[in-house]
Design a protein around this motif. Structure first.
Motif, PDB file in Angstrom:
ATOM      1  N   MET A 194      43.851  35.112  52.355  1.00 29.80           N
ATOM      2  CA  MET A 194      43.624  36.384  51.899  1.00 29.80           C
ATOM      3  C   MET A 194      44.215  37.440  52.883  1.00 29.80           C
ATOM      4  O   MET A 194      43.567  37.939  53.657  1.00 29.80           O
ATOM      5  N   GLU A 353      50.023  31.587  43.515  1.00 28.09           N
ATOM      6  CA  GLU A 353      48.876  32.292  42.983  1.00 28.09           C
ATOM      7  C   GLU A 353      48.624  31.925  41.662  1.00 28.09           C
ATOM      8  O   GLU A 353      49.552  31.887  40.773  1.00 28.09           O
ATOM      9  N   PHE A 375      41.061  40.442  40.874  1.00 28.48           N
ATOM     10  CA  PHE A 375      40.333  39.940  41.861  1.00 28.48           C
ATOM     11  C   PHE A 375      39.981  40.920  43.017  1.00 28.48           C
ATOM     12  O   PHE A 375      41.035  41.696  43.318  1.00 28.48           O
ATOM     13  N   LYS A 376      39.074  40.930  43.727  1.00 23.69           N
ATOM     14  CA  LYS A 376      38.620  41.889  44.933  1.00 23.69           C
ATOM     15  C   LYS A 376      39.388  41.730  45.852  1.00 23.69           C
ATOM     16  O   LYS A 376      40.003  42.525  46.558  1.00 23.69           O
ATOM     17  N   LYS A 378      41.772  38.559  46.630  1.00 22.57           N
ATOM     18  CA  LYS A 378      43.098  37.856  46.529  1.00 22.57           C
ATOM     19  C   LYS A 378      44.437  38.515  45.760  1.00 22.57           C
ATOM     20  O   LYS A 378      43.991  39.527  45.134  1.00 22.57           O
ATOM     21  N   ASP A 397      37.364  34.361  45.592  1.00 18.17           N
ATOM     22  CA  ASP A 397      38.799  34.555  45.895  1.00 18.17           C
ATOM     23  C   ASP A 397      39.211  33.409  46.683  1.00 18.17           C
ATOM     24  O   ASP A 397      40.353  32.932  46.814  1.00 18.17           O
ATOM     25  N   TRP A 398      38.413  33.075  47.756  1.00 19.91           N
ATOM     26  CA  TRP A 398      39.018  32.066  48.714  1.00 19.91           C
ATOM     27  C   TRP A 398      39.426  30.576  47.833  1.00 19.91           C
ATOM     28  O   TRP A 398      40.423  30.018  48.159  1.00 19.91           O
ATOM     29  N   TRP A 401      42.460  30.368  46.299  1.00 20.71           N
ATOM     30  CA  TRP A 401      43.692  30.130  46.932  1.00 20.71           C
ATOM     31  C   TRP A 401      43.959  28.731  46.909  1.00 20.71           C
ATOM     32  O   TRP A 401      45.210  28.185  47.064  1.00 20.71           O
TER      33      TRP A 401
END
Length: 484
Positions: A194, A353, A375-376, A378, A397-398, A401
Motif C-alpha cells: 500500500m 492490481e 478502495f480506500k 490500494k 485493501d491489504w 494486494w
C-alpha cells in the motif's frame, strides 16, 4: 541487596513512559480498526463468518473469548472495552496506582485482542498482530510510577526489537537475490502493498540512492541491533538509528503499526540522559520522587517470574534465527509470546492490481458501461494521490494486494463480490467509492492491470500518478441467481 538494586532502572523512566503510552496507543488503533471492519469481514454476515469458523473448529487450539459464542454485539463490546482501557493507559491513569494496576490493564488488552486475532483467520494473519500481542504482554510488567522500571523487562524489550530487526535482515539475506545485489529498492517503493503519498517520489530517486538505501537497511538490521545491549551511549545510538530508519519507512509506505511499533519498542534502549542529550526539554529527574525507592519484594518476584518465562520461550526463535529454513512471522506457542518476525524476503518486480467493476446493463459485454469500485488504500484511480493510513490497518485493501501473488479464487473474494451484487451497506462502507450509490449492480467482474508509477514527464503531461495496462479478466462477469 546489590542484585536487587541492579534490578531497578530509574534512569529509564522516560523510556517506560514512551513504551507504555505508545503501545497502548497502538492497541487503541488496533481495536478501532477491528470495531470498524471486523463485522463486515468476519462477523455474522461477514465474508468469512466467525460462527462458521468456530463450528468447523470445535476445538480451537488458541484461546479466545469467542470460543463458546460469537455475536457482532459481543465483538463490539470487546472492542469498546479495549478502546477504553487503552485510552486510560495513554492518559497514564493506571500508572498512577500500584504496579499491579497497569499490569492488569495491559494483560486485559492482550487477552481481549488475542481473542479477536485467534478468530480473525486470513484477515488477521499479519506479523504485526502477534507483535502487538507480545509487546503488550511484555510491557505489562514495566510497573507503575510508584516503582522504578525493571531492568529485566527493558532488556527483554530490546530482545524483541533485536528479533524484529535482525530476523527481518536475515530473511532478506537468505531471500531474493535483489537484496544481495542491492537492487531491491529499484522496485519496492512501487510494488509494496500500500504505497503512501511520498512513495512515488521515493521510487523516482536516483538508482545509486536506492542502492545506498539497501546498504543502510542491511546495516540497520544486521549490525545495529547487537548494540542495543551495549552500554550507554552506544545502546541509545543504536536505538536512534533504528528509529530513524523506521521513520523513513513510515514516510515512504503504509505498513499498519509495524514501523510505529518498532519505533516505540526501540525506546527500551534509550536512557533518560540519552533522551535529555537529544531533547533537553526531557527532564533528567523524571518521576524521581515516586521512583526513588526500591521495588517491593512481591513485585520483584512477579517480574522475575515473567522474565524467566520469556527467556525460556526464547529458545525456539533463537533456533529459528540460525536455521537455514528460517520461518517468517511465526509463533511457537498458543499464547503468541516470543515470536519470530521478518518480512519481504523477496521483492515483487511488477505491480499487478485486481480492479473490481460492476454494471447495471442486462448484457455484461464490453459495451455495458462498467464502473470501477474505489478502495480506500490500494491503488485504483490513476490520478489519485495515495493516502497515508498507517498505523491504521485497512485489512481488505491489504488482502487485495495478495490476490495476484497467490490466486484470485479465494473464498473471501467471491463472498466480497456477492456482497457487492447485494449492495450490502456494511461491505460498501469498507470502500472509498461505490459507483452505484447503494443501488444493486446486475453484474460484477474482476480485471487485472499492470501498474507502475509515472515518470515526472508523464505526470506533467497527463496528471496521472500511475500508468496502467490491462492484462486479462481473471473472474468473468458474475450475477446473483434470479430469485435473490
Amino acid at each position: 541487596m546489590e542484585w536487587a538494586a541492579w534490578f531497578d532502572a530509574p534512569e529509564y523512566e522516560f523510556a517506560r513512559q514512551v513504551l507504555q503510552r505508545g503501545i497502548a496507543s497502538l492497541y487503541f488503533v488496533a481495536f478501532l480498526s477491528s470495531l470498524n471492519q471486523f463485522p463486515a469481514l468476519l462477523g455474522e454476515r461477514g465474508l468469512l463468518p466467525v460462527p462458521e469458523f468456530l463450528a468447523f473448529f470445535r476445538r480451537l487450539p488458541r484461546p479466545t473469548l469467542f470460543r463458546w459464542r460469537y455475536s457482532d454485539r459481543l465483538l463490539r463490546a470487546v472492542c469498546w472495552a479495549g478502546l477504553a482501557i487503552a485510552a486510560a493507559l495513554v492518559a497514564g491513569l493506571p500508572q498512577l496506582g500500584p504496579p499491579w494496576l497497569p499490569l492488569l490493564a495491559f494483560l486485559a488488552l492482550w487477552l481481549l485482542y488475542m481473542s479477536i486475532v485467534n478468530v480473525g483467520q486470513t484477515f488477521y494473519g499479519f506479523g504485526w498482530e502477534m507483535l502487538l500481542l507480545e509487546a503488550g504482554f511484555t510491557v505489562a510488567f514495566l510497573g507503575s510510577d510508584q516503582t522504578p522500571p525493571p531492568r529485566t523487562i527493558l532488556i527483554l524489550l530490546a530482545w524483541l526489537v533485536f528479533r524484529l530487526e535482525f530476523g527481518a535482515g536475515m530473511i532478506k539475506i537468505r531471500g531474493g537475490r535483489e537484496w544481495r545485489d542491492l537492487t531491491a529498492l529499484y522496485y519496492h517503493h512501487e510494488t509494496q502493498p500500500m504505497p503512501g503519498p511520498l512513495s512515488r517520489q521515493a521510487h523516482l530517486l536516483p538508482r545509486p540512492f536506492h542502492r545506498l538505501e539497501v546498504l543502510g537497511n542491511h546495516f540497520a538490521q544486521l549490525v545495529v541491533p547487537f548494540f542495543l545491549f551495549a552500554p550507554q551511549p552506544l545502546a541509545g545510538a543504536a536505538a536512534g538509528i533504528i528509529i530513524f530508519t523506521q521513520l523513513w519507512l513510515v514516510a515512504s509506505g503504509n505498513f499498519a503499526w509495524l514501523n510505529w511499533m518498532a519505533i516505540v519498542l526501540a525506546f527500551a534502549a534509550v536512557s533518560d540522559p540519552a533522551a535529555h542529550a537529544v531533547l533537553p526539554v526531557i527532564p533528567l529527574d523524571w518521576h524521581a520522587a515516586a521512583a526513588s525507592g526500591m521495588s517491593p519484594a512481591w513485585w520483584l518476584a512477579v517480574v522475575l517470574a515473567a522474565s524467566l518465562l520469556l527467556v525460556v520461550l526464547s529458545y525456539w526463535p533463537v533456533r529459528n534465527l540460525f536455521s537455514r529454513d528460517q520461518l517468517m512471522n511465526a509463533s511457537f506457542n498458543r499464547w503468541q509470546l516470543v515470536n519470530t518476525y521478518g518480512a519481504f524476503g523477496t521483492v515483487t518486480k511488477r505491480r499487478i492490481e485486481i480492479v473490481v467493476e460492476g454494471t447495471l446493463s442486462v448484457e455484461p459485454d464490453d459495451e455495458a458501461g462498467w464502473r470501477e469500485y474505489g478502495f480506500k488504500g490500494k491503488p485504483g484511480d490513476v490520478r489519485r494521490l495515495p493516502r497515508q493510513w498507517a498505523p491504521y490497518h485497512l485489512r481488505l485493501d491489504w488482502l487485495m494486494w495478495f490476490l495476484p501473488l497467490r490466486t484470485v479464487h479465494e473464498e473471501w473474494f467471491y463472498a466480497f463480490l456477492a456482497r457487492l451484487l447485494e449492495a450490502d451497506r456494511t461491505t460498501l462502507r469498507l470502500l472509498r467509492h461505490d459507483p452505484f450509490d447503494g443501488e444493486r449492480p446486475r453484474w460484477v467482474r474482476a480485471r487485472s492491470y499492470l501498474y507502475r508509477f509515472s515518470t515526472r514527464a508523464e505526470f506533467k503531461a497527463t496528471g496521472q500518478r500511475w500508468i496502467r495496462i490491462p492484462l486479462h479478466e481473471p473472474i468473468p462477469p458474475l450475477s446473483l441467481p434470479p430469485d435473490v
